[in-house]
Design an enzyme around this catalytic site. Sequence first.
Site, PDB file in Angstrom:
ATOM      1  N   THR A 174       0.720  -1.114   0.045  1.00 42.51           N
ATOM      2  CA  THR A 174      -0.009   0.037   0.050  1.00 42.51           C
ATOM      3  C   THR A 174       0.843   1.147  -0.059  1.00 42.51           C
ATOM      4  O   THR A 174       0.443   2.201  -0.532  1.00 42.51           O
ATOM      5  CB  THR A 174      -0.922  -0.040   1.238  1.00 42.51           C
ATOM      6  OG1 THR A 174      -1.742  -1.281   1.194  1.00 42.51           O
ATOM      7  CG2 THR A 174      -1.666   1.297   1.360  1.00 42.51           C
TER       8      THR A 174
ATOM      9  N   TYR B 219      -7.692   0.777  -3.724  1.00 39.14           N
ATOM     10  CA  TYR B 219      -6.461   1.367  -4.218  1.00 39.14           C
ATOM     11  C   TYR B 219      -5.760   0.139  -4.851  1.00 39.14           C
ATOM     12  O   TYR B 219      -6.030  -1.041  -4.516  1.00 39.14           O
ATOM     13  CB  TYR B 219      -5.369   1.916  -3.232  1.00 39.14           C
ATOM     14  CG  TYR B 219      -5.082   0.926  -1.964  1.00 39.14           C
ATOM     15  CD1 TYR B 219      -5.989   1.226  -0.967  1.00 39.14           C
ATOM     16  CD2 TYR B 219      -4.283   0.319  -2.262  1.00 39.14           C
ATOM     17  CE1 TYR B 219      -5.713   0.164   0.231  1.00 39.14           C
ATOM     18  CE2 TYR B 219      -4.013  -0.612  -1.171  1.00 39.14           C
ATOM     19  CZ  TYR B 219      -4.521  -0.478  -0.194  1.00 39.14           C
ATOM     20  OH  TYR B 219      -4.232  -1.440   1.041  1.00 39.14           O
TER      21      TYR B 219
ATOM     22  N   SER C  50       1.543  -7.655  -0.785  1.00 39.52           N
ATOM     23  CA  SER C  50       2.236  -8.303  -0.152  1.00 39.52           C
ATOM     24  C   SER C  50       1.458  -9.761   0.137  1.00 39.52           C
ATOM     25  O   SER C  50       1.832 -10.691   0.790  1.00 39.52           O
ATOM     26  CB  SER C  50       2.623  -7.809   1.420  1.00 39.52           C
ATOM     27  OG  SER C  50       1.679  -7.632   2.239  1.00 39.52           O
ATOM     28  N   GLN C  51       0.262  -9.586  -0.219  1.00 36.13           N
ATOM     29  CA  GLN C  51      -0.565 -11.026  -0.076  1.00 36.13           C
ATOM     30  C   GLN C  51       0.076 -11.909  -1.011  1.00 36.13           C
ATOM     31  O   GLN C  51      -0.120 -13.110  -0.959  1.00 36.13           O
ATOM     32  CB  GLN C  51      -2.185 -10.624  -0.362  1.00 36.13           C
ATOM     33  CG  GLN C  51      -2.474 -10.298  -1.788  1.00 36.13           C
ATOM     34  CD  GLN C  51      -2.396  -8.478  -1.583  1.00 36.13           C
ATOM     35  OE1 GLN C  51      -1.532  -8.130  -1.093  1.00 36.13           O
ATOM     36  NE2 GLN C  51      -3.464  -7.903  -2.308  1.00 36.13           N
TER      37      GLN C  51
ATOM     38  N   LYS D 145       0.037  -7.987  12.944  1.00 33.62           N
ATOM     39  CA  LYS D 145      -0.887  -7.009  12.460  1.00 33.62           C
ATOM     40  C   LYS D 145      -2.335  -7.226  13.243  1.00 33.62           C
ATOM     41  O   LYS D 145      -2.765  -8.385  13.184  1.00 33.62           O
ATOM     42  CB  LYS D 145      -1.056  -7.118  10.813  1.00 33.62           C
ATOM     43  CG  LYS D 145      -2.106  -6.152  10.317  1.00 33.62           C
ATOM     44  CD  LYS D 145      -2.029  -6.142   8.714  1.00 33.62           C
ATOM     45  CE  LYS D 145      -2.971  -5.015   8.258  1.00 33.62           C
ATOM     46  NZ  LYS D 145      -2.834  -5.067   6.630  1.00 33.62           N
TER      47      LYS D 145
HETATM   48  N1  DGL Z   1      -2.407  -5.465  -0.742  1.00 34.52           N
HETATM   49  C1  DGL Z   1      -1.906  -5.316   0.884  1.00 34.52           C
HETATM   50  C2  DGL Z   1      -0.386  -5.384   0.983  1.00 34.52           C
HETATM   51  O1  DGL Z   1       0.305  -5.397   0.089  1.00 34.52           O
HETATM   52  C3  DGL Z   1      -2.438  -3.873   1.387  1.00 34.52           C
HETATM   53  C4  DGL Z   1      -2.036  -3.604   2.841  1.00 34.52           C
HETATM   54  C5  DGL Z   1      -0.912  -2.631   3.060  1.00 34.52           C
HETATM   55  O2  DGL Z   1       0.128  -2.749   2.224  1.00 34.52           O
HETATM   56  O3  DGL Z   1      -1.012  -1.658   3.969  1.00 34.52           O
HETATM   57  O4  DGL Z   1       0.077  -6.125   2.074  1.00 34.52           O
END
Ligand code: DGL
Length: 355
Positions: free
Chosen positions: A39, A52, A85-86, A191
């Site tokens: 993000t 986003y 990051s997923q 988290k």
């Molecule tokens: N798509 C999620 C990630 O890349 C968004 C969460 C974030 O980065 O805050 O982990």
Amino acid sequence: MKTRNLRSICGMLIMALLVSFTAAAQGKPTIYILATGGTIAGQGATNIAAGYKAGVITVDQLVNAVPGLDQVATIKAEQVANIGSQDMNDEVWLKLAKRVNELLKQPDVDGIVITHGTDTQEETAYFLNLTVKSDKPVVLVGSMRPSTAISADGPRNIYTAVACAADKESKGRGVMVVMDDKILGADDLTKTNTIYVETFQNPNYGPLGIMYNGKPVYSRTTLKRHTYNSEFDVTNLTALPRVEIVLSYSNATDLFIHSAVNAGAKGIVTAGVGNGNVTTLMQNAMAEAVKKGVAVVRSSRIMTGPAAQWDEIDDDKYGFTASWFINPYRARVLLMLALTKTNDYKEIQRMFVEY
Ligand code: DGL
């Protein structure tokens, strides 16, 4: 012609030396920022939209969006990946750990900041906590709001992460995460909220410290082994053993334990109820898995407190390992690395107490 080329090469060399001496003379540390996406590098359709796309902004754009960063350190930047990051994976982990170790061997590199999505930041931080071979600071940073949001938290988080990595007090403390002015240890990182900027906590041990007035103020050190004191080494690894996580809940069957074994998992971590307890059906399948040579670690789906030995399940009877204060997601990381060295459950239990 040759003389002219020689003169220009010498000129460039002298310039390079002058730049590095100037930076050193200014006393500014050199910090590498390695970007992986998330993000913090995300872009929303509007400045208030919840939606986003992660991993859009480049590392140079990220750095340029942080005023005053060049006063804190001499910044060098590289884009290692640009993903949500997923989708973090073993390939990026190994690439990242090897690049961090390569950079930290260089005497003119004082620390590393890694920009990362928050969804799996706790897993990457722990993986690096076990595989970085240096006492120089390595700080991960993310954000809960995209770069285009009103009051985006990314730029402040990057500034404080660099300031933390650039500070001599930060050496030898293991991999850290700096977000929302908190300094968090990779040893207990979780988290805790899907949207709040203060989402990251160390729920069992408490934060390592805070970022205050642009400087780290530490209030604890970790008692766990890490980085320069870790027995794990990824230098010659091109892949990691497959380890799956299986959740327990009321009426859970043995379906996913058998599926993991049949899919070729070398290890299974259970996210049990309470103190790492599982249904009898699951426990029987776990015992069968151990007999087939699959390592089994009992962790807990509960955020705080241990999945301890010597409680309701006789681990020694079945060859199970208890994860103690390591949650299922970090337990999977530790078991993956443990299995690069041993399959003996008593040795693995030692590792779960020490790391
Ligand atoms: N798509 C999620 C990630 O890349 C968004 C969460 C974030 O980065 O805050 O982990």
